[in-house]
Design a protein around this motif. Structure first.
Motif, PDB file in Angstrom:
ATOM      1  N   LEU A 115      42.143 -26.088   2.171  1.00 39.44           N
ATOM      2  CA  LEU A 115      40.880 -26.821   2.232  1.00 39.44           C
ATOM      3  C   LEU A 115      40.240 -26.771   0.855  1.00 39.44           C
ATOM      4  O   LEU A 115      40.219 -25.720   0.224  1.00 39.44           O
ATOM      5  N   GLN A 116      39.735 -27.901   0.424  1.00 43.85           N
ATOM      6  CA  GLN A 116      39.154 -27.919  -0.918  1.00 43.85           C
ATOM      7  C   GLN A 116      37.765 -27.325  -0.976  1.00 43.85           C
ATOM      8  O   GLN A 116      37.327 -26.848  -2.013  1.00 43.85           O
ATOM      9  N   GLY A 117      37.056 -27.399   0.124  1.00 36.92           N
ATOM     10  CA  GLY A 117      35.660 -26.972   0.096  1.00 36.92           C
ATOM     11  C   GLY A 117      34.765 -28.118  -0.316  1.00 36.92           C
ATOM     12  O   GLY A 117      35.234 -29.172  -0.748  1.00 36.92           O
ATOM     13  N   ASP A 118      33.479 -27.910  -0.140  1.00 39.15           N
ATOM     14  CA  ASP A 118      32.513 -28.974  -0.421  1.00 39.15           C
ATOM     15  C   ASP A 118      32.108 -28.955  -1.888  1.00 39.15           C
ATOM     16  O   ASP A 118      32.414 -28.027  -2.619  1.00 39.15           O
ATOM     17  N   ASN A 119      31.367 -29.978  -2.285  1.00 41.46           N
ATOM     18  CA  ASN A 119      30.811 -30.002  -3.631  1.00 41.46           C
ATOM     19  C   ASN A 119      29.867 -28.827  -3.807  1.00 41.46           C
ATOM     20  O   ASN A 119      29.024 -28.594  -2.946  1.00 41.46           O
TER      21      ASN A 119
END
Ligand SMILES: Nc1nc2c(c(=O)[nH]1)N[C@H]1C(S)=C(S)[C@@H](COP(=O)(O)OP(=O)(O)OC[C@H]3O[C@@H](n4cnc5c(=O)[nH]c(N)nc54)[C@H](O)[C@@H]3O)O[C@H]1N2
Ligand SMILES: Nc1nc2c(c(=O)[nH]1)N[C@H]1C(S)=C(S)[C@@H](COP(=O)(O)OP(=O)(O)OC[C@H]3O[C@@H](n4cnc5c(=O)[nH]c(N)nc54)[C@H](O)[C@@H]3O)O[C@H]1N2
Ligand code: SF4
Ligand code: SF4
Ligand code: SF4
Ligand code: SF4
Ligand code: SF4
Ligand SMILES: [Mo]
Lengths: 304, 817, 266
Positions: free
Chosen positions: C35-39
């Protein structure tokens, strides 16, 4: 008794514009179909032109629904059909969960779509060739069954919202009724608006508006019930900020209630008066339709 | 580390991480293990969960460690000597010390020379002009016949260490402690109550600290005050006890062991000084001297063996008996060469170039604006790193006019630790071998390959052109399969050392000789790499606890390898009484079974009968053979004394005339630069700087997942102060000191608060260190990074002993922007 | 721990009294699940900059500050609450109840799992989950949440978050073992005077019991968890909703019939 206010920690599903318009058109599709049936089954023979308007608008409104729903799925739009068919590997087949309003709704929409399509063709053929698609008794039975589905389509969206853990939505039992009453009211307003394109339907104008005002009474009662239940759950704070929308909704209801004056109470005024009535009807109908949209918007946004 | 060596003989965490689970009481001062050592913190939790241990956290801020402690004390930064001093006083006044231990295992009974005094904050021998002490009077009364120190085992002699100490600390009453530290006296008394019980033989307490004590002008004394308390309570050498330094980077302990500091050679041998011509000169000046007949003085006795074996490893055949084993090849620095001194020299224009490897000077040094100025004064700067750093990029930082930078900057890409094998030595001195995880990327080369290449090129230049003093270069042994690409395994084997006569690996440093027949790269690592293989690779751990931890004390002797000699708890002779029985049989360190010592690897001759009248004393590294309550190995005093930080809002309540450390080295003043210290009227708030769990200094500014967790620089502001200033969480604020400013976001919290110090209300502000003008956060806001560096605020001054910078106590002002 | 066996019930016991808020669980989950994660954004909310569970954050550590004004006792994590939140893998799962596609299933480990190839992104589960667990992944257009590391369990590995947790705040194992461990821990805290400590979801009072249950140091509401009274399934509103619809429908039909009753007007 200590009243325990509901506390919600759910996240919003981010249903916004597509769903708002889906709810709007589902209400109009179901509402106009039901009204068309009532006009045909319970009305005067002179109501038939107005009834046909109802069937003719119901289908296009219905047609918009799956389009909006599919659009709402975004990247997964091509999987709309998963609502109907279980694709779980090793466990495939049709899927219907009676406890899931969305599952019920998907099927209802499909079947209602069939009914409204048939009735649409039927009304179209009647207009063109004065020949019904289905012989009258069968046709009426068909319309009645379709109407039941129409009632479902116009109301289940309220159940759908309530069957969640969202604040506001899940704190009230009134949404389904509210959506239904407003869907019928909107259906009446829509038919009223279209009467101007079909002179022979003018007969039903007053009757439609009378029906509309009855629906508006129901709607008002349910709206109050909605406010009370939501406030009792301690969630009033969430609906209050949307008061401009609520005011628009209440104006629509009020216009429909106040705008109705039975023809016989009205001063006879000849042709000018008919035009005046039509004008008034148009204004009221537009206000009602805007209210139908505003009320749904207010409900949807309150929780999110 | 200096202060532990000055007290116990060796400068390292005395116990080890897993051992913390054996404690009854854990005092945490100047450390935030839940955030800075989260994995090690599990052992604190095990002590708490499994044996109901109590954990007391004294910290200026309520941190994630405080959250799990049993008691939290809001302490003013830089005042722990007063806190420990108050505890020492409580223990002494109420006779709560471990009597037998103090009499036999410490220097309490030693008699101090007549003439030793302490008045008005100054010990005898102070020279105000030099800002230093002549420590001649800080020594023992000696018996002229033997040369050994005089002792009074009754502890009654007025000049016994015990009586002097009692008098010294009698000033640290609970009220005085409260006035200095800001800890309410009632809370302090509760702690004193708990600590007072730890002098019983069946109780044991550990003190854990890290850079919250080290990073002060009084850092050495802050630590030593805890060490003195632990000696009094008899908690040294015992499982569950100790004075436990939590080290920093994964391998910083290994770094120190192998002489990253300028003042030592590998294994904590002193760096030779000018004028020392022979090994004998060197040993005479450096080795501890035996001052009791029962003192083994192991270190002192073997000093020359360790040194000669080291020289043999370095210079091979060129190190011969008749040339003093090439002792003259070793540099003998005439001045201090610690971290700050390097940049001070550059500021003075006395340095041409600098190589930074795995360290970013531009961010980490105190008064970073001045440090950058220093970099600007260089002709060339080499940065060996795998990532861009504030140092490699300083020439085009926001606000910098590139044209004004004359320094030529070279970036030499290295592999990161994850791209190489080798050992990590943890705080607990366990050397654990690791494998390479990722292949090197791009053109990156291992640090040791780069250094080997540079060395070979320099050697070639000497070969070709000659030079002033080619011998140390030409003679240096470099016996690796590929001299340009030495393997870490080869180096590890070399460090262990071998017996030149048999060619076999050395098994113990006790067998090293000073006749040139043995080698070692670092005597304390002798025994880590045997003929049978690399013991640091051993992994017999929790797969089978019964078999791998036979004593149940968590020693796991076949897991990796621990210096010295795979010993898990140092000074462990002190864990047993005079008869050799453990003070607490449920928590044995080593035990005399009638014929030998069993348990941990004994820090003592394995078969020495404790009843033998000639039996050695337990602290074998000290000349006294015992732990030092009074120590002459510190430049700022034999007993720890509270001094105010250089920048403090109050005068020292104990001795206002000598408020701050009288011996801290003031670089700017000495160099004639303008004063860079602020006053409380301009800068009314105390600030301290520290780490957050989510970041590892500056390197994690390149890691997206971690930047997400703490994306923006901020300062923690006490709720009450924020309300006074109209500051809300999320507001932009400016924090400034005499030296610079930061412009960051505010995080308003009740975890920080007001305190009353010397009758005055003071506030402390918290400043995390992790931001600057390089990395993902900076990329997202390119113009601001220059005001994101905590060290723009910190003062260019350090500890009097180690010169570790003062990062933890300074004065600032705060404004809403 | 014994080998992970299909057919046995697994879950988490998350002991918030030992959580140090290090967020290793958050990161481990993202690493394993890619998962990239949020800004990144600074939320000015204690040390939390993640905000909530969502499509990119399947673990989320909450920070709740209740620090007293004076330096004082800290009560085993009661002054600064930290809690690693996650999908509860409810016995009676609201999400599963409303899902129209059958995407949400119970696995052979009795965990609640969203089949990505079945989900069509309708978000009904999001509206239903009382814990705000589920989020959309804009790339796949489907609903995402903790899988209880279904893939790891199938490979005999414990979940990534539990593996990374340095303090064993997150304990993974067979449910019965976890429940036993939780009871022991609760008793210990109570005996130390921490009487506010309580177990959440260990018994069947919320959603028939949670496979991922918690030890809390304060009321559930403080942590953003519905208490037993508030923990209700979405389907509770089915009957009332449909009854209202039927009643309204009937009244409306009658009203329509009245309005349209045959009458001669001119
Ligand atoms: N997450 C993370 N972990 C790390 C690092 C990192 O960058 N990030 N760095 C590693 C390194 S190199 C090091 S050296 C260690 C450092 O580990 P720590 O020393 O634990 O780290 P700090 O946060 O610098 O400081 C610890 C605490 O000391 C407090 N403090 C400051 N002054 C005083 C004082 O005078 N008295 C008392 N009692 N407390 C005081 C601070 O408020 C802070 O909470 O951490 C290592 N671990
Ligand atoms: N105000 C304030 N300042 C402080 C502190 C404080 O508490 N407050 N703490 C101080 C302390 S204790 C410390 S330790 C320092 C930390 O300061 P540094 O050690 O400078 O900080 P890191 O970011 O850990 O820097 C390590 C660098 O090494 C690189 N690196 C990693 N592995 C390798 C390798 O194998 N080879 C090479 N060549 N490079 C590698 C990384 O990419 C990174 O750029 O900061 C100090 N400064
Ligand atoms: S970062 Fe590495 S060294 Fe530091 S606590 Fe975590 S595992 Fe240990
Ligand atoms: S916590 Fe929410 S997502 Fe998880 S099982 Fe329960 S209802 Fe479903
Ligand atoms: S989004 Fe997917 S999982 Fe959620 S209810 Fe819809 S189909 Fe089921
Ligand atoms: S069990 Fe796996 S998917 Fe669930 S939170 Fe933990 S790591 Fe993430
Ligand atoms: S990894 Fe464990 S201790 Fe760290 S935040 Fe998550 S649950 Fe808490
Ligand atoms: Mo460090």
């Amino acid at each position: 008794m200590i009243y325990l206010a509901a506390e919600h920690f759910a996240s919003p599903p981010q249903w916004t514009w597509y769903i708002l318009f889906y709810f709007f058109f589902a209400g109009l599709a179901g509402g106009s179909y039901v009204l068309a049936t009532l006009l045909r089954v319970g009305g005067d023979v002179r109501d038939e032109p107005a009834s046909r308007i109802g069937f003719l608008v119901s289908f296009p409104a219905t047609l918009l629904c799956p389009i909006l729903l599919t659009a709402d799925l975004g990247a997964s739009w091509s999987r709309f059909w998963h609502m109907l068919v279980d694709v779980t590997p090793g466990d495939t087949g049709l899927i219907l969960h009676y406890w899931s309003p969305m599952s019920m709704g998907a099927w209802a929409l499909l079947i209602f779509g069939f009914f409204s399509f048939v009735s649409f063709v039927d009304a179209w053929l009647m207009d063109r060739r004065r020949r019904p698609l289905l012989p009258p008794p069968v046709g009426r039975l068909f319309n009645i069954v379709g109407s039941l589905l129409g009632l479902f389509i116009a109301s289940y969206t309220g159940v759908l919202l309530s069957v969640s853990n969202q604040p506001v939505w899940s704190d009230t039992w009134a949404l389904s009724g509210l959506f239904l009453a407003s869907g019928l009211s909107g259906g009446a307003a829509l038919i009223t608006l279209l009467v101007r394109y079909r002179a022979e339907a003018a007969f039903s104008l007053d009757r439609l508006r009378l029906a509309d005002s009855y629906f508006s009474i129901l709607e008002l009662v349910l709206l109050i019930a909605f406010f009370v239940t939501v406030a009792a759950a301690g969630q009033a704070g969430r609906i209050v900020p949307w008061f401009p929308l609520w005011i628009v909704a209440v104006i629509g209801i009020g216009a429909s209630l106040l705008g109705f004056r039975p023809a016989r109470l009205r001063p006879a005024g000849g042709g000018a008066a008919v035009v005046g009535v039509a004008m008034e009807a148009t204004v009221v109908s537009v206000l009602v339709l805007v209210a139908v949209l505003a009320m749904r918007a207010a409900v949807i946004f309150s929780a999110q | 580390m200096v202060s532990l060596a000055a007290t116990f003989g060796r400068g390292a965490m005395t116990n080890h991480w897993r051992d913390i689970k054996n404690s009854d009481l854990i005092l945490i001062n100047g450390a935030n293990p839940a955030e800075a050592h989260p994995v090690g913190f599990q052992w604190f939790m095990r002590a708490k969960l499994d044996r109901g241990a109590k954990m007391i956290h004294a910290d200026p801020r309520f941190t994630r460690t405080s959250a799990l402690a049993d008691m939290y004390l809001r302490i003013r930064t830089g005042s722990d000597v007063a806190y420990f001093g108050g505890l020492i006083n409580h223990v002494l006044q109420n006779n709560l010390f471990h009597d037998a231990y103090v009499r036999n295992y410490t220097n309490a009974s030693f008699i101090v020379k007549d003439g030793f005094t302490f008045k008005d904050g100054l010990f005898s021998g102070y020279d105000p002009a030099k800002r230093s002490y002549n420590i001649a009077s800080w020594s023992y009364e000696t018996d002229p016949a033997t040369g050994f120190a005089m002792r009074d085992k009754t502890l009654q002699h007025p000049r016994s260490v015990f009586q002097l100490m009692k008098a010294h600390y009698s000033r640290y009453t609970p009220e005085m402690v409260s006035s200095i530290t800001g800890i309410p006296a009632a809370d302090f008394n509760k702690v004193a109550e708990l600590v007072g019980q730890m002098g019983k033989p069946d109780k044991v307490m550990t003190i854990v600290y890290a850079v919250g004590l080290t990073h002060h002008t009084t850092g050495g004394q802050l630590i030593r005050s805890g060490a003195v308390l632990q000696l009094l309570l008899g908690n040294m050498g015992r499982p569950g006890g100790g004075m436990n330094a939590e080290r920093g980077h994964a391998n910083i302990q290994g770094n120190t062991d192998h002489a990253i500091s300028w003042e030592i050679l590998p294994g904590y041998l002193k760096i030779p000084a000018p004028g020392q011509k022979t090994i004998a000169d060197y040993v005479a000046a450096s080795a501890p001297k035996k001052s009791d007949k029962n003192s083994w003085n192991f270190f002192g006795t073997n000093y020359s063996k360790f040194m000669v074996s080291t020289l043999k490893a370095w210079y091979g055949a060129a190190a011969k008996k008749d040339n003093e084993f090439a002792f003259n090849f070793v540099p003998k620095p005439a001045g201090n060469a610690s971290w700050m001194t390097i940049y001070d020299q550059a500021l003075k224009g006395k340095m041409e170039g600098l190589i930074l490897s795995g360290m970013t000077a531009a961010s980490i040094g105190p008064d970073s604006n001045q440090v950058r100025q220093a970099l600007n004064n260089l002709k060339w700067l080499v940065v060996m790193d795998s990532l861009p750093t504030t140092s490699s990029e300083f020439w085009h930082a926001p606000g910098v006019d590139r044209g004004s930078i004359k320094t030529e900057v070279f970036m030499v890409p290295t592999t990161h630790w994850i791209e190489k094998d080798g050992s990590f030595v943890n705080s607990g001195r366990w050397s654990q071998w690791k494998d390479q995880v990722l292949p090197p990327q791009g053109q990156a080369r291992h640090d040791h390959w780069i250094l080997a290449d540079i060395f070979q090129r320099v050697k070639k230049l000497y070969q070709a052109q000659g030079g002033k003093f080619p011998e140390p270069i030409m003679a240096l042994t470099f016996d690796y399969k590929d001299p340009l690409k030495p393997e870490l395994d080869e180096i590890a084997k070399e460090i262990n050392g071998k017996d030149l006569s048999t060619g076999k690996q050395m098994t113990s440093f006790a067998l090293l000789k000073d006749d040139g027949t043995t080698t070692t790269g670092d005597w304390i690592y002798t025994g880590s790499y045997l003929d049978t293989g690399n013991l640091m690779k051993r992994r017999q751990g929790v797969q089978d606890v019964k078999a791998n931890d036979p004593t149940g004390m968590g020693f796991f002797p076949n897991w990796a390898w621990s210096w010295p000699l795979n010993r898990r708890v140092m000074y462990n002779r002190a864990s047993a009484d005079l008869d050799g029985k453990p003070w607490d049989p449920t928590r044995p360190g080593i035990t005399w079974n009638g014929s030998k010592w069993v348990g941990d690897v004994p820090d003592y001759p394995a078969t020495m009968d404790p009843h033998d009248p000639a039996a050695w004393l337990p602290f074998i590294m000290n000349g006294e053979g015992v732990g030092r309550l009074f120590s002459n190995s510190m430049v700022d005093g034999p007993f720890p004394e509270h001094y105010e930080p250089i920048e403090s809002p109050v005068q020292n309540p104990l001795h206002p005339a000598n408020s701050a450390s009288p011996v801290a080295f003031l670089y700017d003043k000495a160099a004639g630069r303008p004063n860079r210290f602020g006053t409380p009227s301009e800068f009314p708030y105390i600030a301290t700087s520290y780490r957050l769990t989510e970041h590892e200094h500056y390197v994690t500014q390149h890691v997206p997942h971690l930047v997400q967790l703490q994306p923006k620089p901020f300062v923690e502001i006490p709720d009450e102060l924020a309300r006074e200033k109209g500051i809300k969480s999320g507001d932009q604020v400016r924090v400034s000191s005499k030296r610079g400013k930061v412009e960051v976001l505010a995080l308003v919290t009740k975890r920080l608060g007001a305190m009353t110090v010397a009758g005055q209300k003071v506030y402390q502000i918290g400043i995390p260190i992790h931001w600057g003008y390089v990395g993902l956060s900076a990329d997202s806001d390119p113009s601001h990074g220059r005001y994101w560096m905590a060290n723009a605020l910190t003062p260019f001054v350090g500890d009097a002993n180690a010169r570790t910078p003062e990062f933890k106590a300074f004065l600032v002002n705060l404004e809403k922007m | 721990m014994a080998a992970i066996q299909p057919g046995q019930e697994y879950g988490f016991f998350t002991d918030t009294s030992v959580c140090i808020g290090c967020k290793a669980c958050e990161v481990a989950c993202k690493e394993w699940n890619q998962l990239q994660g949020d800004n990144p954004s600074f939320l000015a909310d204690s040390f939390d900059n993640t905000g909530s569970l969502d499509g990119q954050n399947w673990r989320h550590v909450k920070f709740i500050e209740h620090v007293p004004d004076e330096s004082a006792t800290t009560g085993d994590g009661a002054a600064w609450l930290m809690m690693s939140d996650v999908c509860k893998h409810c016995k009676h799962a609201s999400c599963m109840e409303v899902c129209p596609t059958g995407a949400i299933i119970r696995t052979e480990f009795n965990t609640v799992f969203i089949q990505q190839d079945v989900c069509n992104g309708c978000r009904n589960c999001i509206a239903a989950c009382p814990y705000g667990v589920i989020g959309m992944n804009s790339q796949t257009g489907t609903a995402h949440k903790c899988t209880l590391c279904y893939d790891r369990l199938q490979g005999g590995l414990e979940p990534a978050c539990a593996k990374a947790c340095p303090t064993q705040s997150i304990q993974f194992g067979p449910l019965a073992d976890l429940q036993q461990a939780a009871d022991v821990r609760l008793a210990a805290l109570h005996s130390q005077g921490q009487t506010q400590a309580q177990l959440y979801g260990r018994d069947d009072k919320v959603y028939g019991g949670l496979n991922a249950f918690f030890l809390l140091m304060d009321k559930p509401e403080t942590y953003g968890l519905p208490n037993a009274d508030n923990a209700q399934l979405p389907s509770r509103n089915n009957v009332a909703g449909y009854v209202t619809a039927v009643v309204t429908g009937a009244l409306a039909v009658v009203a329509g019939l009245v309005a349209f009753r045959r009458r001669v007007t001119s």
